[in-house]
Design an enzyme around this catalytic site. Structure first.
Site, PDB file in Angstrom:
ATOM      1  CG  HIS A  83      -1.930  -0.981   1.363  1.00 46.89           C
ATOM      2  ND1 HIS A  83      -2.091  -1.742   2.497  1.00 46.89           N
ATOM      3  CD2 HIS A  83      -2.887  -1.384   0.497  1.00 46.89           C
ATOM      4  CE1 HIS A  83      -3.117  -2.565   2.325  1.00 46.89           C
ATOM      5  NE2 HIS A  83      -3.610  -2.372   1.107  1.00 46.89           N
ATOM      6  NE  ARG A 140      -3.273  -7.697  -4.698  1.00 49.58           N
ATOM      7  CZ  ARG A 140      -4.124  -8.006  -3.743  1.00 49.58           C
ATOM      8  NH1 ARG A 140      -3.702  -8.168  -2.519  1.00 49.58           N
ATOM      9  NH2 ARG A 140      -5.399  -8.172  -3.996  1.00 49.58           N
ATOM     10  CB  SER A 152      -4.636  -6.129   4.667  1.00 48.46           C
ATOM     11  OG  SER A 152      -4.145  -4.864   4.297  1.00 48.46           O
TER      12      SER A 152
END
Length: 159
Positions: free
Chosen positions: A17, A90, A127
């Site tokens: 991030h 990603r 996360s």
């Protein structure tokens, strides 16, 4: 003034991030990090904790504002005169969903979405994965900023 927003739940914020936020901060005069509140999801960290962690780890950039928001991202953008959303991609699997969101957001409000390819070092990082590995005692020190690692360790010891 050129403004953009980097949205997410950031539970917790990761080095991936931060890479996207740092790159956006070099491209825009002002970058908002919008911590989107999803009342249906119980996060590991409360929203206020996430806001504080993000403020601390992005303080060095100087042009990053951190706010919580509940509702449509396009409304957040309208309220702050933000014409662009910056999203990290990603893998190809991210693209299908993110493209649909970008097209919907543009159709609703004219807000553009810019896709930034994630640094290959963080291409697998999320996360959720950080939380799972940390919960089982794995080393995530290279995946999150030191301040976040401390908060993560403390939270998991409490649980």
């Amino acid at each position: 003034m050129r403004r953009a927003v980097c949205p997410g739940s950031f539970d917790p914020i990761t080095n991936g991030h931060l890479d996207i936020i740092a790159r956006a901060s070099r491209l825009y005069d002002e970058v908002y990090v919008a911590v989107m509140i999803n009342k249906a999801k119980k996060g590991l960290f409360e929203v206020d904790e996430r806001l504080e962690l993000i403020r601390e780890v992005t303080a060095e950039y100087g042009n990053v504002r951190v706010e919580a928001f509940h509702g449509l991202l396009v409304d957040f953008c309208k309220q702050r005169d933000i014409p662009a959303i910056v999203k990290g991609l990603r893998a190809v699997s991210d693209f299908d969903y993110e493209l649909q969101m970008a097209q919907m957001n543009n159709g609703l409000s004219g807000v553009e979405t810019l896709f930034v390819p994630t640094n290959p070092t963080y291409s697998f990082l999320s996360s959720s994965l950080v939380k799972e590995v940390a919960t089982w005692g794995g080393d995530v020190s290279h995946l999150v900023p030191p301040l976040v690692l401390q908060a993560l360790d403390k939270r998991l010891r409490q649980g």
